[in-house]
Design an enzyme around this catalytic site. Structure first.
Site, PDB file in Angstrom:
ATOM      1  N   GLU A 401      97.004  70.125 -23.150  1.00  0.00           N
ATOM      2  CA  GLU A 401      97.992  70.150 -22.065  1.00  0.00           C
ATOM      3  C   GLU A 401      98.429  68.742 -21.708  1.00  0.00           C
ATOM      4  O   GLU A 401      99.484  68.530 -21.127  1.00  0.00           O
ATOM      5  CB  GLU A 401      97.425  70.847 -20.829  1.00  0.00           C
ATOM      6  CG  GLU A 401      98.492  71.269 -19.847  1.00  0.00           C
ATOM      7  CD  GLU A 401      97.970  72.197 -18.765  1.00  0.00           C
ATOM      8  OE1 GLU A 401      97.135  71.753 -17.936  1.00  0.00           O
ATOM      9  OE2 GLU A 401      98.389  73.357 -18.729  1.00  0.00           O
ATOM     10  N   HIS A 430      78.669  79.933 -39.889  1.00  0.00           N
ATOM     11  CA  HIS A 430      78.678  81.289 -40.460  1.00  0.00           C
ATOM     12  C   HIS A 430      79.992  81.988 -40.161  1.00  0.00           C
ATOM     13  O   HIS A 430      80.074  83.216 -40.224  1.00  0.00           O
ATOM     14  CB  HIS A 430      77.495  82.078 -39.884  1.00  0.00           C
ATOM     15  CG  HIS A 430      76.186  81.425 -40.151  1.00  0.00           C
ATOM     16  ND1 HIS A 430      75.402  81.702 -41.252  1.00  0.00           N
ATOM     17  CD2 HIS A 430      75.548  80.428 -39.484  1.00  0.00           C
ATOM     18  CE1 HIS A 430      74.325  80.936 -41.241  1.00  0.00           C
ATOM     19  NE2 HIS A 430      74.382  80.157 -40.161  1.00  0.00           N
ATOM     20  N   LYS A 535     106.052  80.218 -17.048  1.00  0.00           N
ATOM     21  CA  LYS A 535     105.987  80.939 -15.763  1.00  0.00           C
ATOM     22  C   LYS A 535     107.362  81.538 -15.437  1.00  0.00           C
ATOM     23  O   LYS A 535     107.481  82.674 -14.990  1.00  0.00           O
ATOM     24  CB  LYS A 535     105.579  79.977 -14.643  1.00  0.00           C
ATOM     25  CG  LYS A 535     104.104  79.618 -14.598  1.00  0.00           C
ATOM     26  CD  LYS A 535     103.825  78.691 -13.409  1.00  0.00           C
ATOM     27  CE  LYS A 535     102.369  78.258 -13.353  1.00  0.00           C
ATOM     28  NZ  LYS A 535     102.109  77.277 -12.274  1.00  0.00           N
TER      29      LYS A 535
HETATM   30  O1  LIG Z   1      95.300  75.338  -9.880  1.00  0.00           O
HETATM   31  P1  LIG Z   1      96.621  76.031 -10.015  1.00  0.00           P
HETATM   32  O2  LIG Z   1      97.705  75.392  -9.246  1.00  0.00           O
HETATM   33  O3  LIG Z   1      96.492  77.501  -9.753  1.00  0.00           O
HETATM   34  O4  LIG Z   1      97.060  75.874 -11.547  1.00  0.00           O
HETATM   35  C1  LIG Z   1      96.301  76.450 -12.547  1.00  0.00           C
HETATM   36  C2  LIG Z   1      96.869  75.952 -13.877  1.00  0.00           C
HETATM   37  O5  LIG Z   1      98.252  76.296 -13.873  1.00  0.00           O
HETATM   38  C3  LIG Z   1      99.038  75.773 -14.921  1.00  0.00           C
HETATM   39  O6  LIG Z   1      98.733  76.466 -16.080  1.00  0.00           O
HETATM   40  C4  LIG Z   1      98.834  74.292 -15.179  1.00  0.00           C
HETATM   41  O7  LIG Z   1      99.464  73.949 -16.399  1.00  0.00           O
HETATM   42  C5  LIG Z   1      97.370  73.955 -15.270  1.00  0.00           C
HETATM   43  O8  LIG Z   1      97.216  72.554 -15.419  1.00  0.00           O
HETATM   44  C6  LIG Z   1      96.677  74.440 -14.016  1.00  0.00           C
HETATM   45  O9  LIG Z   1      95.302  74.121 -14.095  1.00  0.00           O
END
Ligand SMILES: O=P(O)(O)OC[C@H]1O[C@H](O)[C@H](O)[C@@H](O)[C@@H]1O
Length: 622
Positions: A401, A430, A535
């Site tokens: 990431e 394995h 998202k």
């Molecule tokens: O901690 P939050 O704001 O719920 O985000 C949870 C995750 O969301 C996204 O996937 C980001 O790319 C991550 O870096 C983060 O850890």
């Protein structure tokens, strides 16, 4: 964030009484006296300058027009004496941490190191500025301060220092009071909390999961389980496994943004389970999130048991040393101050600008050499220790990431990356090591070696002079040799034991290596634009589903029911281009009794009879 007045008490800050000192490498060593790991190693100048050390490893460097250093590798060193010299010459050892880094099986040459030196000095400078509070995440206009979490003195302002220290104290005090039973669930027959249910995803889960697997004692004061997805089956499974223990479960909801859909869904599902069990969620709920986030405001308004802050200058994938990782760990009886101390010692070791004495820089050098600075080879992470099973999954997020970016800091499209996978040895021998040994050469390996097999006095010889741990040791060394014999490169990170201190050091080592490597390839390691795209797309699917449901409901409520073709549904949704997605949406609903699909006469999705609730809507897909 409201101060946790009942929970903060003055307790010694993180910094130990005696100043942390790192042991700088001593002077030159006598080869014949080398005993591992007893003696500090250093790069005795005579060896390093001796061309024979790298005589069989030559690399032609051509600076491609994109500025990425390419190399032509003519094969690795094979002479055992020369290899031993290379091993000793390049071995990094942090005696106080009991952590060693062997890069001798990566074939970089002295020429390559020399060529890279200026870039490393730039990287060291950038890291120094980062730690002083520079906007090191320019795309989001943020500082990058996870290193301050293990040494608050580094924070650029006294306000930040106090935030860090107060949060640590609050975490320690809250955990102590839960474990002691001073803070207890309202209806618990046990009189104390016995379980943690952590709800979070990505960096709000992977660090806590890695540390729990690595460090939780066999019988922790609170046993942890995780909901880290929006899979109803997974959520139901965790709640079912808790059963009546739900009444003694502390639910920790972790989300830096406070709005991640999967985490929100997990929370809503668990709150439903609490209602159905006649339990008051607020009295067992804890939030770890940024101040005034949706989650923070929800927790505050609903009067949850506790709230702990996350800071915008700590990224999700580097949040293990924040309340995100520290609270779950402390509740499991893990010594979080030791974890922080290990990370702090490793941070200090990584501040040297002498490349050969900087373990994080050595890792970055190996990554660049092995993958040509463009991710041409994958990083296979192989801890030969069951308790470190989740380290590779943790590193997948931390590395991929951070490094997997479309554009560099100058706006060039580079599609950078470094792929990480692996589980543990010798188990993986394995499974897929066959391909690593004999198949496509598209990887380099990082072995994680743990010298201590069992606590002192607990070992047992399963055959004369041989223990189980000897087999594990032999499998690691054998695999390393077998791969190298077939020109496959590897790094070995060795720790003496899996302890809070060594785990903290490993986290710090890789956080810093990623930051240095990102500088070498000129990318921002601290944002994640691609995730937002995913998202957004998920949101569009749900939006289309709402339109499909509306169209089908309207049709199903007519007398007689109005049969629709898929095209007609798509047309009424004003989404003709999304007909396949509309079919998938209906199929998914049908699979979950929200609609029933009967295969048409030709067995393919040609004529679809969809029953919506009690109404039947026949979709004739002409
Ligand atoms: O901690 P939050 O704001 O719920 O985000 C949870 C995750 O969301 C996204 O996937 C980001 O790319 C991550 O870096 C983060 O850890």
């Amino acid at each position: 964030m409201a101060s946790l007045s009942g929970l903060c008490s003055s307790s010694p800050s993180l910094k130990p009484k005696t100043p942390i000192t790192t042991t700088k490498p001593l002077g030159s060593i006598r080869r014949e006296s080398v005993t591992f790991p007893a003696r500090l190693f250093s790069r005795s100048p005579s060896l390093v300058q001796n061309p024979s050390v790298a005589r069989d490893i030559s690399a032609e460097l051509s600076s491609a027009n994109d500025g990425v250093l390419k190399k032509v590798q003519r094969g690795l060193e094979t002479d055992p004496r020369e290899l031993w010299k290379r091993y000793v010459d390049w071995l990094y050892q942090h005696k106080e941490l009991g952590l060693y880094l062997d890069v001798s099986r990566i074939g970089f040459s002295e020429d390559f190191v020399a060529e890279m030196e200026p870039r490393f000095q730039e990287a060291f400078k950038a890291m120094e500025e980062l730690e002083k509070g520079a906007i090191a995440n320019p795309d989001e206009g943020r500082m990058v301060g996870h290193y301050w979490l293990r040494n608050a003195e580094l924070a650029p302002t006294s306000f930040l220092r106090k935030q860090i220290e107060n949060t640590l104290d609050a975490v320690c005090n809250f955990a102590d009071e839960v474990i002691s039973g001073k803070i207890k669930p309202p209806t618990s027959p046990e009189g104390r909390f016995t379980s943690i249910l952590s709800i979070g995803i990505g960096g709000s889960a992977l660090g806590p999961q890695f540390v729990a697997e690595a460090l939780a004692p066999d019988n922790p004061p609170l046993k942890i389980r995780f909901i880290d997805n929006t899979d109803p089956g997974g959520i139901d499974h965790q709640i079912a496994q808790l059963g009546p223990e739900l009444a003694c479960t502390l639910v920790i909801v972790i989300s830096k943004s406070g709005g991640t859909p999967e985490t929100r869904n997990g929370l809503l599902e668990v709150q439903k389970a609490f209602r159905e069990a006649g339990l008051d969620f607020a009295k067992q709920g804890v939030a770890i999130t940024q101040e005034n986030s949706l989650l923070d405001n929800t927790a505050r308004i609903e009067g949850w048991l506790a709230r702990f802050p996350m800071f915008d200058w700590v990224g999700g994938r580097t949040s293990e040393m924040s309340a995100v990782g520290l609270l779950p760990a402390a509740l499991q009886g893990i010594d979080i101050r030791e974890m922080l101390a290990g990370a702090s010692l490793m941070d200090e070791a990584n501040r040297t600008t002498v490349l050969r004495n900087n373990p994080a820089a050595l890792l970055a050098l190996c990554w660049y050499w092995a993958s040509d600075g463009v991710g041409s080879k994958d990083m296979v992470v192989l801890p030969y220790k069951d308790s470190l099973l989740l380290f590779s999954r943790y590193l997948q997020q931390l590395v991929m990431e951070s490094i997997g970016k479309e554009f560099d800091l100058d706006g060039n499209r580079v599609n950078q990356g470094l792929t990480v996978y692996g589980n543990k040895g010798s188990t993986d021998q394995h499974a897929y090591i066959q391909q690593l040994r004999d198949g496509v050469h598209n990887f380099f390996v990082t072995f994680i070696e743990v010298l201590r097999d069992r606590p002192p006095g607990h070992d047992w010889e399963l055959e004369p002079g041989v223990t189980c741990g000897d087999y594990l040791f032999g499998m690691l060394q054998g695999t390393r040799s077998a791969l190298y014999a077939n020109n496959r490169e590897s790094i070995t990170v060795t720790v003496e034991d899996v302890t809070p201190r060594s785990v903290g050091a490993l986290v710090s080592l890789y956080e810093r290596a990623v930051g240095i490597y990102a500088s070498l390839v000129n990318i921002n390691a601290y944002h994640q634009p691609g995730v937002e795209a995913g998202k957004k797309a998920a949101g569009e699917v749900l939006g289309l589903q709402k339109r499909v449901l509306q169209v089908l409901n309207e049709a199903s409520c007519k007398e007689p029911v109005e049969p629709l073709t898929l095209d007609e549904v798509a047309e009424r949704c004003h989404a003709l281009k999304d007909i396949e997605m509309i079919y998938k949406i209906i199929a998914h609903m049908a699979a979950n009794d929200r609609a029933l699909i009967a295969e048409g006469s030709c067995g393919s999705p040609r004529s679809i009879k969809v029953y919506l609730g009690e109404c039947n809507v026949e979709l004739l897909y002409a």
